[in-house]
Design a protein around this motif. Structure first.
Motif, PDB file in Angstrom:
ATOM      1  N   ALA A 114     126.854 -63.338 -58.439  1.00 31.39           N
ATOM      2  CA  ALA A 114     126.937 -64.793 -58.622  1.00 31.39           C
ATOM      3  C   ALA A 114     127.912 -65.123 -59.734  1.00 31.39           C
ATOM      4  N   HIS A 115     128.444 -66.350 -59.669  1.00 25.62           N
ATOM      5  CA  HIS A 115     129.325 -66.872 -60.715  1.00 25.62           C
ATOM      6  C   HIS A 115     128.897 -68.296 -61.059  1.00 25.62           C
ATOM      7  N   VAL A 116     129.098 -68.681 -62.306  1.00 27.71           N
ATOM      8  CA  VAL A 116     128.882 -70.070 -62.716  1.00 27.71           C
ATOM      9  C   VAL A 116     130.196 -70.604 -63.279  1.00 27.71           C
ATOM     10  N   ILE A 117     130.691 -71.677 -62.671  1.00 29.82           N
ATOM     11  CA  ILE A 117     131.961 -72.276 -63.084  1.00 29.82           C
ATOM     12  C   ILE A 117     131.682 -73.350 -64.127  1.00 29.82           C
ATOM     13  N   GLU A 118     132.274 -73.188 -65.299  1.00 27.12           N
ATOM     14  CA  GLU A 118     132.184 -74.187 -66.376  1.00 27.12           C
ATOM     15  C   GLU A 118     130.739 -74.607 -66.650  1.00 27.12           C
ATOM     16  N   HIS A 119     129.825 -73.670 -66.525  1.00 30.98           N
ATOM     17  CA  HIS A 119     128.408 -73.897 -66.839  1.00 30.98           C
ATOM     18  C   HIS A 119     127.742 -74.939 -65.933  1.00 30.98           C
ATOM     19  N   LYS A 120     128.414 -75.333 -64.829  1.00 30.01           N
ATOM     20  CA  LYS A 120     127.877 -76.438 -64.033  1.00 30.01           C
ATOM     21  C   LYS A 120     127.781 -76.159 -62.533  1.00 30.01           C
ATOM     22  N   ILE A 121     128.529 -75.202 -62.015  1.00 30.24           N
ATOM     23  CA  ILE A 121     128.533 -74.961 -60.566  1.00 30.24           C
ATOM     24  C   ILE A 121     128.184 -73.500 -60.306  1.00 30.24           C
ATOM     25  N   LEU A 122     127.080 -73.288 -59.610  1.00 25.84           N
ATOM     26  CA  LEU A 122     126.697 -71.928 -59.221  1.00 25.84           C
ATOM     27  C   LEU A 122     127.371 -71.585 -57.900  1.00 25.84           C
ATOM     28  N   VAL A 123     127.982 -70.401 -57.840  1.00 22.42           N
ATOM     29  CA  VAL A 123     128.630 -69.930 -56.619  1.00 22.42           C
ATOM     30  C   VAL A 123     127.994 -68.604 -56.217  1.00 22.42           C
ATOM     31  N   VAL A 124     127.389 -68.575 -55.035  1.00 21.51           N
ATOM     32  CA  VAL A 124     126.793 -67.352 -54.492  1.00 21.51           C
ATOM     33  C   VAL A 124     127.174 -67.258 -53.022  1.00 21.51           C
ATOM     34  N   HIS A 125     127.055 -66.075 -52.451  1.00 22.30           N
ATOM     35  CA  HIS A 125     127.474 -65.928 -51.062  1.00 22.30           C
ATOM     36  C   HIS A 125     126.511 -66.618 -50.102  1.00 22.30           C
ATOM     37  N   VAL A 170     113.038 -69.712 -60.223  1.00 22.68           N
ATOM     38  CA  VAL A 170     114.155 -68.818 -60.515  1.00 22.68           C
ATOM     39  C   VAL A 170     115.139 -69.502 -61.472  1.00 22.68           C
ATOM     40  N   THR A 171     115.593 -68.762 -62.471  1.00 21.99           N
ATOM     41  CA  THR A 171     116.573 -69.256 -63.434  1.00 21.99           C
ATOM     42  C   THR A 171     117.842 -68.407 -63.374  1.00 21.99           C
ATOM     43  N   LEU A 172     118.883 -68.908 -64.006  1.00 18.11           N
ATOM     44  CA  LEU A 172     120.118 -68.134 -64.085  1.00 18.11           C
ATOM     45  C   LEU A 172     119.895 -66.814 -64.810  1.00 18.11           C
ATOM     46  N   ASP A 173     119.018 -66.823 -65.790  1.00 20.64           N
ATOM     47  CA  ASP A 173     118.716 -65.572 -66.499  1.00 20.64           C
ATOM     48  C   ASP A 173     118.079 -64.548 -65.570  1.00 20.64           C
ATOM     49  N   ASP A 174     117.283 -65.018 -64.609  1.00 21.29           N
ATOM     50  CA  ASP A 174     116.700 -64.090 -63.628  1.00 21.29           C
ATOM     51  C   ASP A 174     117.803 -63.417 -62.813  1.00 21.29           C
ATOM     52  N   ILE A 175     118.844 -64.171 -62.463  1.00 26.07           N
ATOM     53  CA  ILE A 175     119.965 -63.594 -61.719  1.00 26.07           C
ATOM     54  C   ILE A 175     120.705 -62.593 -62.596  1.00 26.07           C
ATOM     55  N   ARG A 176     120.909 -62.958 -63.852  1.00 27.04           N
ATOM     56  CA  ARG A 176     121.600 -62.045 -64.778  1.00 27.04           C
ATOM     57  C   ARG A 176     120.867 -60.716 -64.905  1.00 27.04           C
ATOM     58  N   LYS A 177     119.554 -60.751 -64.805  1.00 30.32           N
ATOM     59  CA  LYS A 177     118.741 -59.547 -65.026  1.00 30.32           C
ATOM     60  C   LYS A 177     118.637 -58.647 -63.795  1.00 30.32           C
ATOM     61  N   ILE A 178     119.168 -59.070 -62.650  1.00 30.20           N
ATOM     62  CA  ILE A 178     119.094 -58.228 -61.450  1.00 30.20           C
ATOM     63  C   ILE A 178     119.871 -56.936 -61.704  1.00 30.20           C
ATOM     64  N   ASP A 179     119.218 -55.814 -61.526  1.00 28.28           N
ATOM     65  CA  ASP A 179     119.863 -54.515 -61.748  1.00 28.28           C
ATOM     66  C   ASP A 179     120.499 -54.049 -60.444  1.00 28.28           C
ATOM     67  N   LEU A 196     118.864 -76.878 -59.164  1.00 24.73           N
ATOM     68  CA  LEU A 196     119.969 -77.338 -60.001  1.00 24.73           C
ATOM     69  C   LEU A 196     119.454 -78.026 -61.260  1.00 24.73           C
ATOM     70  N   GLU A 197     118.444 -78.863 -61.129  1.00 22.44           N
ATOM     71  CA  GLU A 197     117.896 -79.554 -62.301  1.00 22.44           C
ATOM     72  C   GLU A 197     117.273 -78.566 -63.277  1.00 22.44           C
ATOM     73  N   ARG A 198     116.558 -77.590 -62.753  1.00 22.22           N
ATOM     74  CA  ARG A 198     115.905 -76.604 -63.618  1.00 22.22           C
ATOM     75  C   ARG A 198     116.921 -75.824 -64.435  1.00 22.22           C
ATOM     76  N   ASN A 199     118.103 -75.607 -63.859  1.00 18.79           N
ATOM     77  CA  ASN A 199     119.105 -74.778 -64.519  1.00 18.79           C
ATOM     78  C   ASN A 199     120.279 -75.581 -65.090  1.00 18.79           C
ATOM     79  N   ASN A 200     120.117 -76.913 -65.142  1.00 17.59           N
ATOM     80  CA  ASN A 200     121.134 -77.801 -65.724  1.00 17.59           C
ATOM     81  C   ASN A 200     122.493 -77.607 -65.048  1.00 17.59           C
ATOM     82  N   LEU A 201     122.466 -77.558 -63.721  1.00 15.93           N
ATOM     83  CA  LEU A 201     123.677 -77.400 -62.917  1.00 15.93           C
ATOM     84  C   LEU A 201     123.923 -78.659 -62.092  1.00 15.93           C
ATOM     85  N   ASP A 202     125.164 -78.816 -61.644  1.00 15.22           N
ATOM     86  CA  ASP A 202     125.523 -79.982 -60.838  1.00 15.22           C
ATOM     87  C   ASP A 202     125.635 -79.684 -59.354  1.00 15.22           C
ATOM     88  N   MET A 203     125.956 -78.437 -58.997  1.00 18.51           N
ATOM     89  CA  MET A 203     126.288 -78.159 -57.589  1.00 18.51           C
ATOM     90  C   MET A 203     126.100 -76.680 -57.281  1.00 18.51           C
TER      91      MET A 203
END
Length: 436
Positions: free
Chosen positions: A323-334, A343-352, A399-406
Motif C-alpha cells: 500500500a501507499h499513502v499519497i500526501e497523507h491523504k489518499i490510500l492506494v492499494v490494489h 483496521v488502521t494504517l498502522d495495521d497495514i504497516r505491521k503486515i509482515d 477513511l474517517e478513522r484514518n484521517n484520509l480523503d480518498m
C-alpha cells in the motif's frame, strides 16, 4: 407457459452468446441470468461461469459450475470451469479432481490433458516444498546467485550495464526500452542484475509507503497493465516518462495475460533503479505464484529465460509493498478494504509480508490484494471467492478513522479506464486497454 419460457430463454441465451463473442462479459452475464430466471438449465449456468472466469470472479464461477453439475453431473465443461477457477485460487488439489474427470470423459482433449499434467506437477511440487520447509527454509535464489559467473557474449548487441559501477543509468534504460520495442531480449545477466537491485530495495521498504507529490511536479497513478508492453509504453509516450518532477505509482498486476509481461516488469524495475524516489510499485493479486502459473507469466519467463529467473521474480514480488499513502491523504492499494471495521494504517504497516511470502486466503494482506467495492451498504461475499466486497459506508468509515480523503484502487476492468464510486471516495483505475 413453461414451453414459452423455454423458447424465450433460448432466445436470450443466443443474445448472451453474441455478447460473449464481443467480449462484453458483464452484459452477457445479465443475459444468462435472465435466461436462468426463465429456465434454469445446466448449460446456462456453465456459460455464465465462463463469463465469470473471464472477469476473474472465481467464487461466482465455482458456484455456477456447481449449479450446472447439480442439474447435469455429466456436463464436462462445468467440471473444467470449476477446475480453472480453483487453480486460479490456488486450490490445486480440488482442481485436480475435476481435471481427472474431464480427461477421463474426453481423452482426446489435448488442452485438458495438458492442464491435468500441469496441475498434477504443481500439486507434487507444493507437497515437496512443504516437506523441505518442515525441515528448513527453502533457499533463496538471490542468496545463491553469483552474477560474476555469467558471461556476456561478444555477439550481444543490446544494452549493457557498466559492471565496474553496476549503475543502471538513463542510457541503459532507454536502450533497453528500444530493445523491447524491437522485440529483442535483454541479456540474462542484466535482467538478473535489475532483479537483484530491485529486490534489495523492496526488502528494505515497509509494507505501507508514504509518498509525496514532487514539488512543482506531478504524480500519476496507473492501474493494471497486464503485460501489454506497447500500451504500457504509450502511457509514458503520452503522459511523460518518469523523471525528477514526474513520479509514477503503478498499482499492481504488471504481469500475466499479455504476451510481454517480462518486458513490462523489467522496464518498471529498471525505472525503479533509475528513479527510486519517483517510481513506486505495489503488489497486485497477479504478483503471486498461483496466478503466474495459471495466467502465463511463469511460462513466459521460463520460455524466454529460465526457471531460476522465475524463482527470483517470485522472491522479488514477495517483497513488493502492499500500500501507499499519497500526501497523507489518499490510500492506494490494489484490491480494496477489509472485513473488519477497526483496521488502521498502522495495521497495514505491521503486515509482515516478507514472512508471509504468498498472500494467505484471508486476513489483511489477502483483502488488500483481492477485495472489491460494491454499491450496496455493508459488506458482501466476494465474487472472486477470496477477499470481501465493501460498500460506501465501509469506505467512508475507514477513511474517517484514518484521517484520509480518498481510496484509489485497481483490480477491475473499467471500460473508460477508471470509475468513481462511493460518493467520490473510491476511485478504480485500470490501465490495460484492449484487455480481452
Amino acid at each position: 407457459m413453461a414451453e414459452d419460457n423455454k423458447i424465450k430463454a433460448e432466445q436470450i441465451k443466443a443474445e448472451a452468446n453474441s455478447l460473449f463473442a464481443e467480449k462484453r462479459f458483464s452484459d452477457a452475464i445479465e443475459k444468462y441470468t435472465a435466461a436462468i430466471d426463465l429456465n434454469p438449465v445446466s448449460t446456462y449456468y456453465s456459460n455464465r461461469a465462463f463469463c465469470h472466469l473471464k472477469l476473474e470472479n472465481y467464487g461466482y464461477a465455482i458456484t455456477d459450475a456447481e449449479s450446472a453439475l447439480e442439474l447435469d453431473p455429466a456436463l464436462t465443461k462445468a467440471n473444467y470451469r470449476r477446475a480453472t477457477a480453483n487453480m486460479a485460487l490456488g486450490k490445486f488439489k480440488e482442481a485436480l479432481k475435476d481435471l481427472r474427470v474431464v480427461s477421463k470423459r474426453a481423452p482426446g482433449d489435448k488442452d485438458a490433458k495438458a492442464k491435468l499434467d500441469e496441475c498434477a506437477k504443481i500439486v507434487k511440487r507444493i507437497e515437496f516444498e512443504k516437506a523441505i520447509e518442515a525441515d528448513n527454509d527453502i533457499p533463496s535464489v538471490a542468496d545463491s546467485l553469483d552474477i560474476t559467473t555469467i558471461n556476456v557474449e561478444d555477439s550481444y548487441e543490446g544494452p549493457r550495464i557498466n559492471e565496474e559501477t553496476n549503475e543502471i543509468d538513463a542510457d541503459f534504460v532507454n536502450h533497453m526500452v528500444q530493445q523491447f520495442k524491437d522485440q529483442k531480449k535483454l541479456h540474462k545477466k542484466y535482467a538478473f542484475m535489475i532483479l537483484l537491485a530491485v529486490r534489495k530495495m523492496m526488502m528494505e521498504a515497509p509494507s505501507l509507503i508514504d509518498i509525496p507529490v514532487p514539488k512543482d511536479g506531478k504524480l500519476t497513478v496507473c492501474g493494471d497493465v497486464h503485460g501489454q508492453f506497447y500500451d504500457f509504453i504509450n502511457i509514458f509516450t503520452f503522459n511523460g516518462y518518469p523523471s525528477s518532477n514526474h513520479a509514477y505509482l503503478f498499482n499492481g498486476d504488471f504481469v500475466d495475460r499479455g504476451s510481454f509481461s517480462l518486458e513490462v516488469i523489467l522496464t518498471l524495475f529498471a525505472y525503479k533503479c533509475l528513479f527510486p524516489d519517483r517510481l513506486f510499485l505495489a503488489r497486485g493479486n497477479h504478483e503471486t505464484d498461483n496466478m503466474n502459473k495459471v495466467y502465463g507469466f511463469e511460462g513466459e519467463v521460463k520460455a524466454k529465460y529460465s526457471d531460476m529467473m522465475f524463482k527470483l521474480f517470485s522472491e522479488t514480488f514477495n517483497a513488493l509493498p502492499l500500500a501507499h499513502v499519497i500526501e497523507h491523504k489518499i490510500l492506494v492499494v490494489h484490491g480494496g478494504l477489509f472485513s473488519r471495521d477497526d483496521v488502521t494504517l498502522d495495521d497495514i504497516r505491521k503486515i509482515d509480508r516478507l514472512a508471509l511470502r504468498q498472500p494467505p486466503n484471508d486476513g489483511l494482506m489477502c483483502e488488500l490484494l483481492w477485495s472489491d467495492p460494491q454499491p450496496e451498504l455493508g459488506r458482501g461475499a466476494s465474487k472472486r471467492g477470496v477477499g470481501v466486497q465493501f460498500g460506501p459506508d465501509v469506505t467512508k468509515n475507514f477513511l474517517e478513522r484514518n484521517n484520509l480523503d480518498m481510496l484509489i484502487r485497481s483490480h477491475e476492468v473499467k471500460e473508460d479506464g477508471y470509475v468513481i464510486e462511493h460518493d467520490g471516495k473510491c476511485v478504480t483505475v485500470f490501465s490495460a486497454p484492449n484487455y480481452w
